[in-house]
Design a protein around this motif. Structure first.
Motif, PDB file in Angstrom:
ATOM      1  N   LEU A  66       4.585   6.470   2.712  1.00  0.00           N
ATOM      2  CA  LEU A  66       4.922   7.131   1.444  1.00  0.00           C
ATOM      3  C   LEU A  66       3.897   8.227   1.171  1.00  0.00           C
ATOM      4  O   LEU A  66       2.814   7.957   0.660  1.00  0.00           O
ATOM      5  N   VAL A  67       4.253   9.441   1.546  1.00  0.00           N
ATOM      6  CA  VAL A  67       3.318  10.561   1.474  1.00  0.00           C
ATOM      7  C   VAL A  67       3.507  11.421   0.227  1.00  0.00           C
ATOM      8  O   VAL A  67       2.828  12.424   0.066  1.00  0.00           O
ATOM      9  N   GLY A  68       4.470  11.050  -0.631  1.00  0.00           N
ATOM     10  CA  GLY A  68       4.700  11.836  -1.842  1.00  0.00           C
ATOM     11  C   GLY A  68       5.545  13.073  -1.610  1.00  0.00           C
ATOM     12  O   GLY A  68       5.634  13.928  -2.482  1.00  0.00           O
ATOM     13  N   THR A  72      10.317  10.915   0.761  1.00  0.00           N
ATOM     14  CA  THR A  72       9.702   9.614   0.468  1.00  0.00           C
ATOM     15  C   THR A  72       9.619   9.335  -1.031  1.00  0.00           C
ATOM     16  O   THR A  72       9.688   8.179  -1.450  1.00  0.00           O
ATOM     17  N   SER A  73       9.496  10.370  -1.845  1.00  0.00           N
ATOM     18  CA  SER A  73       9.475  10.167  -3.305  1.00  0.00           C
ATOM     19  C   SER A  73      10.797   9.620  -3.812  1.00  0.00           C
ATOM     20  O   SER A  73      10.842   8.866  -4.779  1.00  0.00           O
ATOM     21  N   ILE A  74      11.891   9.986  -3.144  1.00  0.00           N
ATOM     22  CA  ILE A  74      13.216   9.494  -3.533  1.00  0.00           C
ATOM     23  C   ILE A  74      13.457   8.103  -2.959  1.00  0.00           C
ATOM     24  O   ILE A  74      13.877   7.188  -3.670  1.00  0.00           O
ATOM     25  N   GLY A 114      -1.041   3.152  12.608  1.00  0.00           N
ATOM     26  CA  GLY A 114      -0.269   3.375  11.393  1.00  0.00           C
ATOM     27  C   GLY A 114       1.226   3.225  11.627  1.00  0.00           C
ATOM     28  O   GLY A 114       1.656   2.420  12.447  1.00  0.00           O
ATOM     29  N   VAL A 115       2.017   4.023  10.908  1.00  0.00           N
ATOM     30  CA  VAL A 115       3.470   3.936  11.067  1.00  0.00           C
ATOM     31  C   VAL A 115       3.914   4.468  12.425  1.00  0.00           C
ATOM     32  O   VAL A 115       5.058   4.277  12.822  1.00  0.00           O
ATOM     33  N   GLY A 128       0.846  -1.191   0.000  1.00  0.00           N
ATOM     34  CA  GLY A 128       0.000   0.000   0.000  1.00  0.00           C
ATOM     35  C   GLY A 128       0.879   1.239   0.000  1.00  0.00           C
ATOM     36  O   GLY A 128       1.757   1.390  -0.835  1.00  0.00           O
ATOM     37  N   ASP A 129       0.664   2.105   0.982  1.00  0.00           N
ATOM     38  CA  ASP A 129       1.456   3.338   1.050  1.00  0.00           C
ATOM     39  C   ASP A 129       2.524   3.288   2.149  1.00  0.00           C
ATOM     40  O   ASP A 129       2.974   4.322   2.628  1.00  0.00           O
TER      41      ASP A 129
END
Length: 135
Positions: free
Chosen positions: A70-72, A76-78, A111-112, A18-19
Motif C-alpha cells: 500500500l504505497v498511497g 492502492t488507495s482505492i 518484501g512483496v 502494516g503496509d
C-alpha cells in the motif's frame, strides 16, 4: 487469445498487516503457472485503473491471492478501501519466470517481491513435489 479477456472475481478475503494488503479473489478457476502475474482492474468514478500483480497462490488453490504494498498511489488507495464481496476484473496470466516442475530451485526476493515465490512454495506443498528447493 487465451488469458487476454477480462474476467470478474469476487473479493473473498482482505487482510491488512502494516503496509501490505493480502487480497484473495474467488471465481472461475484461473489457469496459470507458479510465478506468473495478472493485471487487476478496478473502477472509480467511471475511470478504470489497472496494475500488474504477481500471483501468490498455487494454480490448484481454490482462490487467487496477491500481496499488495500500500504505497498511497491511485490504485492502492482505492483497493485498500474495497470490501469483501466487491468485484475486481482480472486479465492474464502473463510472464515467463515460471516454475516448470524443476527438481532444483533457489529463489531470492524481499518484501512483496516474494509473491511469485509464495506461489511456487504453495504449489510444491500442495503437490508433494520432491527436490531441492531453497527460498
Amino acid at each position: 487469445m487465451l488469458g487476454r479477456e477480462w474476467l470478474s472475481y469476487d473479493i473473498c478475503c482482505m487482510e491488512k498487516r502494516g503496509d501490505v494488503l493480502k487480497l484473495e479473489l474467488a471465481g472461475d478457476a484461473l489457469s496459470f503457472l507458479p510465478g506468473q502475474f495478472v493485471l487487476l482492474k478496478i473502477k472509480k468514478e467511471g475511470k478504470e485503473i489497472e496494475r500488474p500483480y504477481s500471483l501468490a497462490s498455487s494454480p490448484i488453490s481454490k482462490t487467487i491471492r496477491f500481496y499488495i504494498k500500500l504505497v498511497g498511489g491511485e490504485f492502492t488507495s482505492i483497493i485498500e478501501k474495497m470490501e469483501v464481496g466487491e468485484r475486481i476484473k482480472v486479465r492474464g496470466p502473463f510472464g515467463h519466470m515460471v516454475f516448470k516442475n524443476e527438481e532444483r530451485l533457489m529463489c531470492f526476493g524481499a518484501g512483496v517481491g516474494t509473491a511469485p515465490f509464495f506461489s511456487i512454495a504453495e504449489h510444491l506443498a500442495l503437490t508433494n513435489m520432491s527436490g531441492k528447493y531453497i527460498f
